[in-house]
Write a protein that holds these residues in place. Sequence first.
Motif, PDB file in Angstrom:
ATOM      1  N   HIS A  87     -10.837  -0.380  -4.979  1.00 22.56           N
ATOM      2  CA  HIS A  87     -10.158  -0.179  -3.807  1.00 22.56           C
ATOM      3  C   HIS A  87     -11.239   0.334  -2.614  1.00 22.56           C
ATOM      4  N   VAL A 132      -7.628   3.419   5.996  1.00 25.93           N
ATOM      5  CA  VAL A 132      -6.256   2.498   5.788  1.00 25.93           C
ATOM      6  C   VAL A 132      -5.581   2.374   6.985  1.00 25.93           C
ATOM      7  N   ASP A 135      -4.994  -2.833  -4.659  1.00 20.86           N
ATOM      8  CA  ASP A 135      -5.617  -2.127  -5.592  1.00 20.86           C
ATOM      9  C   ASP A 135      -5.019  -0.639  -5.501  1.00 20.86           C
ATOM     10  N   GLN A 136      -4.359  -0.205  -4.508  1.00 19.19           N
ATOM     11  CA  GLN A 136      -3.622   1.069  -4.641  1.00 19.19           C
ATOM     12  C   GLN A 136      -2.605   1.122  -5.466  1.00 19.19           C
ATOM     13  N   ILE A 169      -7.617  -3.697  -0.379  1.00 20.98           N
ATOM     14  CA  ILE A 169      -7.288  -2.190  -0.269  1.00 20.98           C
ATOM     15  C   ILE A 169      -5.857  -1.998  -0.776  1.00 20.98           C
ATOM     16  N   CYS A 170      -4.873  -2.574  -0.218  1.00 19.43           N
ATOM     17  CA  CYS A 170      -3.572  -2.511  -0.478  1.00 19.43           C
ATOM     18  C   CYS A 170      -3.211  -2.794  -1.957  1.00 19.43           C
ATOM     19  N   GLY A 200      -8.268   1.376  -8.961  1.00 19.40           N
ATOM     20  CA  GLY A 200      -7.522   2.345  -7.817  1.00 19.40           C
ATOM     21  C   GLY A 200      -8.460   3.098  -7.138  1.00 19.40           C
ATOM     22  N   THR A 201      -9.803   3.090  -7.898  1.00 18.45           N
ATOM     23  CA  THR A 201     -10.936   4.027  -7.082  1.00 18.45           C
ATOM     24  C   THR A 201     -11.993   3.151  -6.557  1.00 18.45           C
ATOM     25  N   TYR A 215       0.895  -1.162   0.192  1.00 18.19           N
ATOM     26  CA  TYR A 215       0.146   0.060   0.099  1.00 18.19           C
ATOM     27  C   TYR A 215       0.892   1.391   0.084  1.00 18.19           C
TER      28      TYR A 215
END
Lengths: 326, 146
Positions: free
Chosen positions: A309, A181, A284-285, A281-282, A305-306, A169
Amino acid sequence: MNRDEEARLTEYLAKLLADGGSCRIVARGRIAMGQSRAMHRLEVECRRPGVEEVERYRILVRVEQWGLLGSDSRDEVRVMQALHAAGFPCAKVYAYETSHDILGQPFFVMEELPGTSGPAPETIDDYVRLLERLHQVDWQAAGLDSFLAVPEGPRGSALEQTERWYGIYRWGLVGEPSPLVEAAHAWLRKNAPETARVTVVHGDPGPGNYLHHEGRVVAAVDWEFTHLGDPEEDWAYLIAMRGAAVMPEEDWVRKIRAITGTVLDAERLRYWKCLNFFKGICIDQTAMKLYMDGTNPAPNMLAIGTGVHLSALKRFCDTAWGPPEG
Amino acid sequence: MSLPVVPDTETILRSCARVLQDVVLPGLEDDWQRFSAALMVGSLQYAIGVMHEDRGAAHRAELATAIAGLKGDLAEEELGAAAANPSPFEVASAMLVWAEEHPGAQAEAVRAALYPVLYRQMEQEAAAATPMMEAFGVAMRGRKDE
């Protein structure tokens, strides 16, 4: 894949599959599903030197994407080779090319197995058995611990995964961090459970990531997140991620218990679900970074990314803390 | 002479999205090309949303206000250097991590002030990304091997 890349790949395949003879790509297509690698399905006709007979191959070329989703092919290939050698059903890897000379990124070539990965409720029980079988693999005998880290300490499985994905991330961060996060990272560290048994963990199990043919499971696919850790991580992923649309959590828990004897504790399951959401989450960043710095302008980068995530972040928040009151 | 009226950005983006949707997409047979074109339609719609409102600035201001209400409760001694950071996202990060690591009434106060704001912003951004997510969802329900 552009024409120059295809020409270089054809030459590469001639060396790999035809002892330096000739190969011709007769059918090609990029698979839209699966984001971490560009997946090209090819049908290839090859002739070995001095041999008239044509050999036909159906292969998949799996190309890295500049670190998208935080994994590279090196361990993925080694896991597949080790498991294939141990008799576990996964595709055979023909070659792994680490240079950027042919397709601009490292890639590997593997056999295309028969079957599809589409929805098939009748194969679910068979798949649960396969995942349990993976958790029973003797990873020391298979040599997996020669390149995969063995978690240290009772809470090592949870903590090492938490730190691994948090590092990804931070690598993918564009500008300032997301407070939610950062709080999620702290929550996972604080609540990390102890692990009773270290096994092979697929890391992305469930519908869409196994092939089935005529009602039977043929193989598991997508080994890029495979590691040694707590098998509950896989069950939580199956239940909350890939299997969420198949049946409710309580049905999954009953099914897993009935088939494998594994009893899933609700509080531990909650933790592992959160860890899997955090992983989402991570990783996808990384798409946001690659999109924003111009490395990869593909629109799926922006979507991952949006929206993707944020979807994972919302699931983490709802599971760990619940929606805000009022 | 120059154009008396220069076409506005939104009209151009909307037109691109329509042509992609109605003309280009139906003619594509390759899976990856269809997936990319569908996501480009969603990306253009997302871009129009970004153009209409500077949500980033609004989120920043809203978070700064929530933090200002907490500064007296959570002093520099708890947050260290992060307390002086000009970014409300950095400060809110430090505050929420501190709250996770120090359960108690003060931690609850921090969470009560920041979590609803951040959660609402998250939902707002997720809603803005909906056009892309719909196209993405269609592809993810597809098959890897057909």
